[in-house]
Scaffold this motif. Structure first.
Motif, PDB file in Angstrom:
ATOM      1  N   ASP A  57       5.109  13.872  -4.887  1.00  0.00           N
ATOM      2  CA  ASP A  57       5.457  15.287  -4.942  1.00  0.00           C
ATOM      3  C   ASP A  57       5.385  15.908  -3.545  1.00  0.00           C
ATOM      4  O   ASP A  57       6.261  16.673  -3.146  1.00  0.00           O
ATOM      5  CB  ASP A  57       4.520  16.012  -5.910  1.00  0.00           C
ATOM      6  CG  ASP A  57       4.964  17.433  -6.196  1.00  0.00           C
ATOM      7  OD1 ASP A  57       6.184  17.701  -6.211  1.00  0.00           O
ATOM      8  OD2 ASP A  57       4.076  18.289  -6.409  1.00  0.00           O
ATOM      9  N   LEU A  58       4.341  15.565  -2.790  1.00  0.00           N
ATOM     10  CA  LEU A  58       4.205  16.068  -1.424  1.00  0.00           C
ATOM     11  C   LEU A  58       5.383  15.614  -0.567  1.00  0.00           C
ATOM     12  O   LEU A  58       5.974  16.406   0.177  1.00  0.00           O
ATOM     13  CB  LEU A  58       2.881  15.593  -0.812  1.00  0.00           C
ATOM     14  CG  LEU A  58       2.589  16.016   0.620  1.00  0.00           C
ATOM     15  CD1 LEU A  58       2.484  17.528   0.724  1.00  0.00           C
ATOM     16  CD2 LEU A  58       1.309  15.365   1.095  1.00  0.00           C
ATOM     17  N   ALA A  59       5.756  14.339  -0.694  1.00  0.00           N
ATOM     18  CA  ALA A  59       6.882  13.819   0.079  1.00  0.00           C
ATOM     19  C   ALA A  59       8.181  14.517  -0.303  1.00  0.00           C
ATOM     20  O   ALA A  59       8.968  14.907   0.567  1.00  0.00           O
ATOM     21  CB  ALA A  59       7.003  12.312  -0.126  1.00  0.00           C
ATOM     22  N   LEU A  60       8.412  14.722  -1.599  1.00  0.00           N
ATOM     23  CA  LEU A  60       9.641  15.368  -2.047  1.00  0.00           C
ATOM     24  C   LEU A  60       9.703  16.822  -1.590  1.00  0.00           C
ATOM     25  O   LEU A  60      10.757  17.309  -1.186  1.00  0.00           O
ATOM     26  CB  LEU A  60       9.757  15.288  -3.572  1.00  0.00           C
ATOM     27  CG  LEU A  60      10.024  13.897  -4.137  1.00  0.00           C
ATOM     28  CD1 LEU A  60       9.920  13.895  -5.660  1.00  0.00           C
ATOM     29  CD2 LEU A  60      11.381  13.401  -3.694  1.00  0.00           C
ATOM     30  N   SER A  71       8.460  18.052   1.048  1.00  0.00           N
ATOM     31  CA  SER A  71       8.606  18.165   2.497  1.00  0.00           C
ATOM     32  C   SER A  71      10.037  17.901   2.955  1.00  0.00           C
ATOM     33  O   SER A  71      10.391  18.205   4.096  1.00  0.00           O
ATOM     34  CB  SER A  71       7.648  17.212   3.206  1.00  0.00           C
ATOM     35  OG  SER A  71       8.002  15.874   2.945  1.00  0.00           O
ATOM     36  N   ALA A  72      10.870  17.375   2.070  1.00  0.00           N
ATOM     37  CA  ALA A  72      12.262  17.107   2.435  1.00  0.00           C
ATOM     38  C   ALA A  72      12.955  18.405   2.831  1.00  0.00           C
ATOM     39  O   ALA A  72      12.831  19.426   2.153  1.00  0.00           O
ATOM     40  CB  ALA A  72      12.996  16.444   1.274  1.00  0.00           C
ATOM     41  N   GLY A  73      13.647  18.376   3.963  1.00  0.00           N
ATOM     42  CA  GLY A  73      14.389  19.543   4.418  1.00  0.00           C
ATOM     43  C   GLY A  73      13.621  20.462   5.347  1.00  0.00           C
ATOM     44  O   GLY A  73      14.197  21.371   5.933  1.00  0.00           O
ATOM     45  N   LEU A  74      12.315  20.236   5.480  1.00  0.00           N
ATOM     46  CA  LEU A  74      11.539  21.061   6.399  1.00  0.00           C
ATOM     47  C   LEU A  74      11.874  20.689   7.838  1.00  0.00           C
ATOM     48  O   LEU A  74      12.275  19.564   8.118  1.00  0.00           O
ATOM     49  CB  LEU A  74      10.037  20.877   6.151  1.00  0.00           C
ATOM     50  CG  LEU A  74       9.500  21.351   4.796  1.00  0.00           C
ATOM     51  CD1 LEU A  74       8.018  21.041   4.691  1.00  0.00           C
ATOM     52  CD2 LEU A  74       9.752  22.839   4.598  1.00  0.00           C
ATOM     53  N   SER A  75      11.684  21.637   8.744  1.00  0.00           N
ATOM     54  CA  SER A  75      11.975  21.382  10.157  1.00  0.00           C
ATOM     55  C   SER A  75      10.984  20.368  10.712  1.00  0.00           C
ATOM     56  O   SER A  75       9.903  20.140  10.154  1.00  0.00           O
ATOM     57  CB  SER A  75      11.876  22.678  10.955  1.00  0.00           C
ATOM     58  OG  SER A  75      10.515  23.077  11.051  1.00  0.00           O
ATOM     59  N   SER A  76      11.343  19.792  11.838  1.00  0.00           N
ATOM     60  CA  SER A  76      10.483  18.825  12.518  1.00  0.00           C
ATOM     61  C   SER A  76       9.141  19.450  12.885  1.00  0.00           C
ATOM     62  O   SER A  76       8.094  18.831  12.734  1.00  0.00           O
ATOM     63  CB  SER A  76      11.191  18.296  13.767  1.00  0.00           C
ATOM     64  OG  SER A  76      10.385  17.356  14.418  1.00  0.00           O
ATOM     65  N   SER A  96       0.834  -1.204   0.000  1.00  0.00           N
ATOM     66  CA  SER A  96       0.000   0.000   0.000  1.00  0.00           C
ATOM     67  C   SER A  96       0.862   1.245   0.000  1.00  0.00           C
ATOM     68  O   SER A  96       0.565   2.225  -0.682  1.00  0.00           O
ATOM     69  CB  SER A  96      -0.933   0.008   1.210  1.00  0.00           C
ATOM     70  OG  SER A  96      -1.854  -1.042   1.114  1.00  0.00           O
ATOM     71  N   MET A  97       1.931   1.221   0.783  1.00  0.00           N
ATOM     72  CA  MET A  97       2.852   2.355   0.825  1.00  0.00           C
ATOM     73  C   MET A  97       3.491   2.568  -0.538  1.00  0.00           C
ATOM     74  O   MET A  97       3.584   3.695  -1.028  1.00  0.00           O
ATOM     75  CB  MET A  97       3.927   2.126   1.887  1.00  0.00           C
ATOM     76  CG  MET A  97       4.957   3.231   1.953  1.00  0.00           C
ATOM     77  SD  MET A  97       4.291   4.801   2.484  1.00  0.00           S
ATOM     78  CE  MET A  97       4.120   4.479   4.218  1.00  0.00           C
ATOM     79  N   ALA A  98       3.928   1.482  -1.160  1.00  0.00           N
ATOM     80  CA  ALA A  98       4.549   1.586  -2.485  1.00  0.00           C
ATOM     81  C   ALA A  98       3.557   2.125  -3.498  1.00  0.00           C
ATOM     82  O   ALA A  98       3.895   2.957  -4.346  1.00  0.00           O
ATOM     83  CB  ALA A  98       5.077   0.223  -2.924  1.00  0.00           C
ATOM     84  N   ALA A  99       2.299   1.680  -3.410  1.00  0.00           N
ATOM     85  CA  ALA A  99       1.275   2.176  -4.328  1.00  0.00           C
ATOM     86  C   ALA A  99       1.034   3.663  -4.111  1.00  0.00           C
ATOM     87  O   ALA A  99       0.890   4.425  -5.062  1.00  0.00           O
ATOM     88  CB  ALA A  99      -0.026   1.395  -4.144  1.00  0.00           C
ATOM     89  N   ALA A 100       1.006   4.082  -2.849  1.00  0.00           N
ATOM     90  CA  ALA A 100       0.808   5.499  -2.550  1.00  0.00           C
ATOM     91  C   ALA A 100       1.947   6.326  -3.127  1.00  0.00           C
ATOM     92  O   ALA A 100       1.729   7.400  -3.687  1.00  0.00           O
ATOM     93  CB  ALA A 100       0.694   5.717  -1.043  1.00  0.00           C
ATOM     94  N   LEU A 101       3.170   5.821  -3.000  1.00  0.00           N
ATOM     95  CA  LEU A 101       4.313   6.568  -3.509  1.00  0.00           C
ATOM     96  C   LEU A 101       4.367   6.584  -5.040  1.00  0.00           C
ATOM     97  O   LEU A 101       5.062   7.400  -5.620  1.00  0.00           O
ATOM     98  CB  LEU A 101       5.613   6.018  -2.927  1.00  0.00           C
ATOM     99  CG  LEU A 101       5.795   6.313  -1.442  1.00  0.00           C
ATOM    100  CD1 LEU A 101       7.043   5.622  -0.908  1.00  0.00           C
ATOM    101  CD2 LEU A 101       5.848   7.810  -1.175  1.00  0.00           C
ATOM    102  N   SER A 102       3.633   5.671  -5.670  1.00  0.00           N
ATOM    103  CA  SER A 102       3.594   5.705  -7.127  1.00  0.00           C
ATOM    104  C   SER A 102       2.616   6.779  -7.617  1.00  0.00           C
ATOM    105  O   SER A 102       2.648   7.161  -8.779  1.00  0.00           O
ATOM    106  CB  SER A 102       3.211   4.339  -7.702  1.00  0.00           C
ATOM    107  OG  SER A 102       1.852   4.054  -7.431  1.00  0.00           O
ATOM    108  N   ASP A 103       1.774   7.292  -6.722  1.00  0.00           N
ATOM    109  CA  ASP A 103       0.889   8.399  -7.052  1.00  0.00           C
ATOM    110  C   ASP A 103       1.741   9.663  -7.135  1.00  0.00           C
ATOM    111  O   ASP A 103       2.429  10.032  -6.183  1.00  0.00           O
ATOM    112  CB  ASP A 103      -0.185   8.539  -5.970  1.00  0.00           C
ATOM    113  CG  ASP A 103      -1.167   9.654  -6.266  1.00  0.00           C
ATOM    114  OD1 ASP A 103      -0.732  10.797  -6.486  1.00  0.00           O
ATOM    115  OD2 ASP A 103      -2.380   9.383  -6.251  1.00  0.00           O
TER     116      ASP A 103
END
Length: 157
Positions: free
Chosen positions: A115-118, A120-125, A103-110
């Motif tokens: 795009d949302l995950a990418l 968010s990279a580098g944002l503060s905690s 399910s996680m892999a399928a979500a990441l194929s969306d």
């Protein structure tokens, strides 16, 4: 391991789930139905990737539940091809764990999820916590189930 009583009342529950689990793997590996291979091509891909042999007809019979007498060798070949432990086909806990990963892999194929995950990279905690809180609220509005977070991510305090 707990398959005594349930096995008696449900017939053969492990075998009844085999076709569902196989189909889940096929769908995960080939999410687009239009480009999903037929059983002849899938059998050829399995043969090329693993050196093991499962006929197209037998693969179709397993996926439709018409056949359930898979050998350990065939089970191993399928597990190797799909990249899952053989226990995926036999053990509910292993199957659930693998299904969550699928399910996680399928979500990441969306594209939008990725795009949302990418982005968010580098944002503060603190920023990530705020975004996660927003996503959690939107999931509630859309009546989606809560997402279980990893134990290492203690967000209660």
């Amino acid at each position: 391991m707990g398959d005594g009583e349930q096995g008696q009342q449900d017939g053969r529950p492990i075998l009844k789930k085999f076709d569902q689990r196989l189909n889940r793997l096929i769908q995960a590996l080939y999410p687009d139905e239009r480009t999903r291979p037929g059983f002849a091509r899938l059998a050829a891909e399995i043969r090329e990737a693993t050196g093991g042999s499962i006929s197209a007809t037998y693969l179709w019979e397993l996926s439709t539940g018409k056949k359930r007498n898979v050998t350990l060798e065939q089970l191993d070949v399928l597990a190797e091809f799909f990249g899952v432990p053989p226990g995926y086909f036999l053990d509910d806990e292993v199957a659930e764990r693998v299904s969550e990963q699928l399910s996680m892999a399928a979500a990441l194929s969306d594209v939008k999820v990725r795009d949302l995950a990418l982005r968010s990279a580098g944002l503060s905690s603190v920023s990530l916590d705020a975004i996660l809180a927003i996503v959690d609220e939107v999931r509630k509005v859309q009546n989606l189930p809560e997402v279980q977070r990893p134990d290492s991510d203690d967000r209660t305090g």
